[in-house]
Scaffold this motif. Structure first.
Motif, PDB file in Angstrom:
ATOM      1  N   GLY A   1      17.877  45.516 -20.026  1.00 16.11           N
ATOM      2  CA  GLY A   1      18.646  44.095 -20.156  1.00 16.11           C
ATOM      3  C   GLY A   1      17.770  43.143 -19.284  1.00 16.11           C
ATOM      4  N   ARG A   2      16.689  43.356 -18.989  1.00 21.42           N
ATOM      5  CA  ARG A   2      16.002  42.627 -17.955  1.00 21.42           C
ATOM      6  C   ARG A   2      14.481  43.003 -18.139  1.00 21.42           C
ATOM      7  NH1 ARG A   2      18.065  41.308 -12.545  1.00 21.42           N
ATOM      8  NH2 ARG A   2      16.789  39.625 -12.010  1.00 21.42           N
ATOM      9  N   ILE A   3      13.783  42.017 -18.703  1.00 19.09           N
ATOM     10  CA  ILE A   3      12.429  42.300 -19.204  1.00 19.09           C
ATOM     11  C   ILE A   3      11.505  41.305 -18.100  1.00 19.09           C
ATOM     12  CG2 ILE A   3      10.638  41.526 -20.875  1.00 19.09           C
ATOM     13  CD1 ILE A   3      12.718  42.024 -23.003  1.00 19.09           C
ATOM     14  N   LEU A   4      10.720  42.252 -17.449  1.00 18.26           N
ATOM     15  CA  LEU A   4       9.686  41.873 -16.423  1.00 18.26           C
ATOM     16  C   LEU A   4       8.272  41.475 -17.389  1.00 18.26           C
ATOM     17  CD1 LEU A   4      10.240  43.789 -13.201  1.00 18.26           C
ATOM     18  CD2 LEU A   4      11.172  41.466 -13.891  1.00 18.26           C
ATOM     19  N   ASP A   5       7.717  40.505 -17.335  1.00 22.56           N
ATOM     20  CA  ASP A   5       6.155  40.498 -17.676  1.00 22.56           C
ATOM     21  C   ASP A   5       5.268  40.668 -16.770  1.00 22.56           C
ATOM     22  OD1 ASP A   5       6.416  38.824 -20.635  1.00 22.56           O
ATOM     23  OD2 ASP A   5       8.015  37.834 -19.314  1.00 22.56           O
ATOM     24  N   ILE A   6       4.378  41.615 -17.254  1.00 16.12           N
ATOM     25  CA  ILE A   6       3.597  42.180 -16.059  1.00 16.12           C
ATOM     26  C   ILE A   6       2.091  41.627 -16.487  1.00 16.12           C
ATOM     27  CG2 ILE A   6       2.614  44.271 -15.129  1.00 16.12           C
ATOM     28  CD1 ILE A   6       5.735  43.950 -15.132  1.00 16.12           C
ATOM     29  N   ILE A   7       1.778  40.639 -15.402  1.00 12.34           N
ATOM     30  CA  ILE A   7       0.256  40.017 -15.859  1.00 12.34           C
ATOM     31  C   ILE A   7      -0.908  40.028 -14.650  1.00 12.34           C
ATOM     32  CG2 ILE A   7      -0.304  37.470 -15.772  1.00 12.34           C
ATOM     33  CD1 ILE A   7       2.919  36.802 -15.829  1.00 12.34           C
ATOM     34  N   PRO A   8      -1.637  40.907 -15.205  1.00 12.03           N
ATOM     35  CA  PRO A   8      -2.844  41.059 -14.229  1.00 12.03           C
ATOM     36  C   PRO A   8      -3.433  39.874 -13.873  1.00 12.03           C
ATOM     37  CG  PRO A   8      -2.883  42.513 -16.240  1.00 12.03           C
ATOM     38  CD  PRO A   8      -1.991  41.492 -16.541  1.00 12.03           C
ATOM     39  N   ILE A   9      -3.716  39.654 -12.497  1.00 12.43           N
ATOM     40  CA  ILE A   9      -4.307  38.491 -12.073  1.00 12.43           C
ATOM     41  C   ILE A   9      -5.517  38.739 -10.883  1.00 12.43           C
ATOM     42  CG2 ILE A   9      -2.595  36.817 -12.522  1.00 12.43           C
ATOM     43  CD1 ILE A   9      -1.431  37.319  -9.644  1.00 12.43           C
ATOM     44  N   PRO A  10      -6.252  39.648 -11.188  1.00 16.84           N
ATOM     45  CA  PRO A  10      -7.544  40.083 -10.055  1.00 16.84           C
ATOM     46  C   PRO A  10      -8.201  39.131  -9.469  1.00 16.84           C
ATOM     47  CG  PRO A  10      -8.345  40.480 -12.290  1.00 16.84           C
ATOM     48  CD  PRO A  10      -6.649  40.156 -12.463  1.00 16.84           C
ATOM     49  N   GLY A  11      -8.443  39.330  -8.233  1.00 18.66           N
ATOM     50  CA  GLY A  11      -9.444  38.183  -7.593  1.00 18.66           C
ATOM     51  C   GLY A  11      -9.071  38.232  -5.871  1.00 18.66           C
ATOM     52  N   HIS A  12      -7.894  38.316  -5.760  1.00 22.97           N
ATOM     53  CA  HIS A  12      -7.795  38.668  -4.189  1.00 22.97           C
ATOM     54  C   HIS A  12      -7.997  39.967  -3.858  1.00 22.97           C
ATOM     55  CE1 HIS A  12      -5.597  38.432  -0.297  1.00 22.97           C
ATOM     56  NE2 HIS A  12      -4.769  39.562  -0.675  1.00 22.97           N
ATOM     57  N   THR A  13      -7.720  40.987  -4.637  1.00 18.46           N
ATOM     58  CA  THR A  13      -8.000  41.999  -5.057  1.00 18.46           C
ATOM     59  C   THR A  13      -8.483  42.268  -6.219  1.00 18.46           C
ATOM     60  OG1 THR A  13      -6.171  43.441  -4.959  1.00 18.46           O
ATOM     61  CG2 THR A  13      -6.722  43.001  -2.992  1.00 18.46           C
TER      62      THR A  13
ATOM     63  N   GLU B   1      -6.951  44.604  -8.264  1.00 20.81           N
ATOM     64  CA  GLU B   1      -5.635  45.235  -8.727  1.00 20.81           C
ATOM     65  C   GLU B   1      -4.740  44.269  -8.864  1.00 20.81           C
ATOM     66  OE1 GLU B   1      -8.483  47.740  -6.540  1.00 20.81           O
ATOM     67  OE2 GLU B   1      -6.967  46.449  -5.652  1.00 20.81           O
ATOM     68  N   ASP B   2      -4.616  43.067  -8.649  1.00 14.45           N
ATOM     69  CA  ASP B   2      -3.552  42.196  -8.326  1.00 14.45           C
ATOM     70  C   ASP B   2      -2.784  42.120  -9.584  1.00 14.45           C
ATOM     71  OD1 ASP B   2      -4.072  39.976  -5.815  1.00 14.45           O
ATOM     72  OD2 ASP B   2      -5.782  41.181  -6.665  1.00 14.45           O
ATOM     73  N   LEU B   3      -1.379  42.218  -9.635  1.00 12.52           N
ATOM     74  CA  LEU B   3      -0.438  41.847 -10.584  1.00 12.52           C
ATOM     75  C   LEU B   3       0.553  40.705 -10.295  1.00 12.52           C
ATOM     76  CD1 LEU B   3       0.629  45.450 -11.683  1.00 12.52           C
ATOM     77  CD2 LEU B   3      -0.924  43.933 -12.993  1.00 12.52           C
ATOM     78  N   ALA B   4       0.891  39.875 -11.330  1.00  6.06           N
ATOM     79  CA  ALA B   4       2.023  39.121 -11.115  1.00  6.06           C
ATOM     80  C   ALA B   4       3.171  39.492 -11.942  1.00  6.06           C
ATOM     81  CB  ALA B   4       1.734  37.624 -11.576  1.00  6.06           C
ATOM     82  N   PHE B   5       4.286  39.116 -11.365  1.00  2.77           N
ATOM     83  CA  PHE B   5       5.746  39.856 -12.338  1.00  2.77           C
ATOM     84  C   PHE B   5       6.594  38.427 -12.662  1.00  2.77           C
ATOM     85  CE2 PHE B   5       4.047  42.912  -9.325  1.00  2.77           C
ATOM     86  CZ  PHE B   5       4.340  44.205 -10.092  1.00  2.77           C
ATOM     87  N   TYR B   6       6.757  38.230 -13.902  1.00  2.00           N
ATOM     88  CA  TYR B   6       7.671  37.167 -14.221  1.00  2.00           C
ATOM     89  C   TYR B   6       8.925  37.786 -14.650  1.00  2.00           C
ATOM     90  CZ  TYR B   6       9.728  33.212 -16.722  1.00  2.00           C
ATOM     91  OH  TYR B   6      10.565  32.274 -17.172  1.00  2.00           O
ATOM     92  N   ASP B   7      10.059  37.231 -14.056  1.00  2.24           N
ATOM     93  CA  ASP B   7      11.562  37.917 -14.482  1.00  2.24           C
ATOM     94  C   ASP B   7      12.166  37.054 -15.466  1.00  2.24           C
ATOM     95  OD1 ASP B   7      13.925  39.184 -14.382  1.00  2.24           O
ATOM     96  OD2 ASP B   7      14.766  38.068 -12.623  1.00  2.24           O
ATOM     97  N   ARG B   8      12.267  37.176 -16.585  1.00  4.75           N
ATOM     98  CA  ARG B   8      12.988  36.389 -17.553  1.00  4.75           C
ATOM     99  C   ARG B   8      14.429  36.123 -17.174  1.00  4.75           C
ATOM    100  NH1 ARG B   8      10.532  38.515 -23.464  1.00  4.75           N
ATOM    101  NH2 ARG B   8       8.302  38.691 -22.672  1.00  4.75           N
ATOM    102  N   ASN B   9      15.149  36.993 -16.767  1.00  5.06           N
ATOM    103  CA  ASN B   9      16.450  36.676 -16.244  1.00  5.06           C
ATOM    104  C   ASN B   9      16.649  35.627 -15.456  1.00  5.06           C
ATOM    105  OD1 ASN B   9      16.661  38.946 -17.869  1.00  5.06           O
ATOM    106  ND2 ASN B   9      18.291  39.798 -16.649  1.00  5.06           N
ATOM    107  N   THR B  10      15.769  35.094 -14.070  1.00  3.84           N
ATOM    108  CA  THR B  10      16.124  34.267 -13.186  1.00  3.84           C
ATOM    109  C   THR B  10      14.896  33.294 -13.166  1.00  3.84           C
ATOM    110  OG1 THR B  10      14.537  35.730 -11.703  1.00  3.84           O
ATOM    111  CG2 THR B  10      16.935  36.110 -11.666  1.00  3.84           C
ATOM    112  N   GLY B  11      13.793  33.616 -14.196  1.00  7.38           N
ATOM    113  CA  GLY B  11      12.718  32.605 -14.211  1.00  7.38           C
ATOM    114  C   GLY B  11      11.770  32.409 -12.957  1.00  7.38           C
ATOM    115  N   ILE B  12      12.077  33.855 -12.218  1.00  2.52           N
ATOM    116  CA  ILE B  12      11.288  33.863 -11.029  1.00  2.52           C
ATOM    117  C   ILE B  12       9.882  34.524 -11.251  1.00  2.52           C
ATOM    118  CG2 ILE B  12      11.021  35.319  -8.931  1.00  2.52           C
ATOM    119  CD1 ILE B  12      13.804  34.637  -8.278  1.00  2.52           C
TER     120      ILE B  12
END
Length: 337
Positions: A182-194, A196-207
């Motif tokens: 009941g809670r989907i997170l989008d997992i988004i690779p965003i390397p560059g700072h290191t 291995e960086d990941l961003a996370f988008y929470d569809r429930n809160t829009g965070i």
């Protein structure tokens, strides 16, 4: 121009360099179905009495999303970590820095959530925004909890481990979904700072969690071409999506525009708020593209870009930072000095 930077320049040429963005719109100003929550007006770590500041401040954004911030009295980095609860699993992003002693505070949140929801257990996924030690130092202690109420699945902060766990086939261009129930997170690779960086988008809160890629403070860029590609890609991905808040892993900026706290500062009484609008991501993208493949330091209103791979952090600056850190620690119990 190196091939990687040339590729960036070609890619950038296809983009509109204005700050316009196709933002998601809701038909009525009724919240759009996003789960509401509250961010802290002030963090306890903005105070200056170590005896009164807990190792971790626990903040309830809402009943299923929690933000924890490490005390400046344990580490000047004061990193933030994030805990999501779904119906089937919980997910913890990062484990804090040295001397953080995360486990007692983490157990408090986990056990109280279980009690609030009349449950006896929930599996816990432990993952990371990136691999730097101020976000992974607590890994061993969390792995060793061995509590049947929240059995841990640990995802190391390296590319292959993340690809395998989340099912990312094409790194870093694939965006995949991970369902906590009941809670989907989008997992988004965003390397560059290191790498291995990941961003996370929470569809429930829009965070949107952006780690050390974007936050109010000094954005240290270790791999410039890779970082720029990731920021361009992330900005493009946010188009048409409701972003309530962009939350990074630190706060280093003051409330005064274009002014940050020096690296190593323990107490930050007038610090910038944690949340940043998605427009800050567009500002970061446009600032990077404006450099035309020639990295340089640039102070923006709410953050600064600090490229590192071309030696833009000088030896003298590092000596000054180390001396300042030493002075701060010497007076942590008596900050008036």
């Amino acid at each position: 121009m190196p091939n990687s930077l040339g590729r960036i320049a070609t890619f950038a040429a296809t983009l509109c360099l204005t700050s316009s963005l196709a933002l998601a719109q809701f038909p009525q100003p009724d919240g759009g179905g996003l789960e509401r929550g509250v961010l802290p007006a002030r963090w306890l770590s903005q105070g200056n009495k170590c005896m009164e500041i807990p190792d971790w401040q626990i903040h309830e954004y809402n009943k299923d999303f929690y933000i924890l911030r490490q005390s400046p009295c344990t580490d000047f980095e004061k990193p933030l970590i994030f805990l999501f609860f779904g119906k089937d699993k919980a997910l913890l992003a990062d484990t804090g820095s040295a001397n953080g002693n995360l486990v007692p505070s983490l157990k408090i949140v986990m056990n109280r959530w279980l009690a609030m929801n009349h449950r006896t257990s929930i599996p816990l996924i432990v993952t990371h925004t990136h691999s730097h030690e101020d976000h992974t130092w607590g890994d061993k202690a969390v792995q060793a909890m061995n509590d049947p109420a929240f059995p841990v699945t640990f995802v190391a902060s390296d590319i292959e481990a993340q690809k395998k766990f989340y099912g990312i086939k094409n790194w870093p261009t694939d965006v995949v979904q991970y369902d906590l129930g009941g809670r989907i997170l989008d997992i988004i690779p965003i390397p560059g700072h290191t790498h291995e960086d990941l961003a996370f988008y929470d569809r429930n809160t829009g965070i949107l969690l952006t780690g050390d890629t974007l936050y109010p403070g000094r954005i240290f860029v270790e791999h410039f071409a890779e970082f720029q590609e990731s920021v361009v890609r992330l900005a493009k991905w946010t188009e048409g999506k409701p972003i309530a808040h962009t939350l990074g892993d630190h706060i280093e900026q003051t409330t005064t525009p274009f002014l940050d706290y020096p690296e190593g500062t323990l107490f930050q009484p007038e610090e910038h708020e944690l949340a940043m609008p998605v427009g800050s991501l567009i500002e970061l993208r446009d600032a990077l593209l404006s450099m035309n493949g020639r990295p340089r330091r640039l102070a923006m209103r709410d953050f600064s870009i600090y490229p590192m791979e071309f030696g833009l952090i000088t030896r003298e600056e590092r000596k000054h930072v180390e001396a300042y850190m030493k002075e701060q620690k010497e007076h942590m119990w008596d900050p008036q000095k």
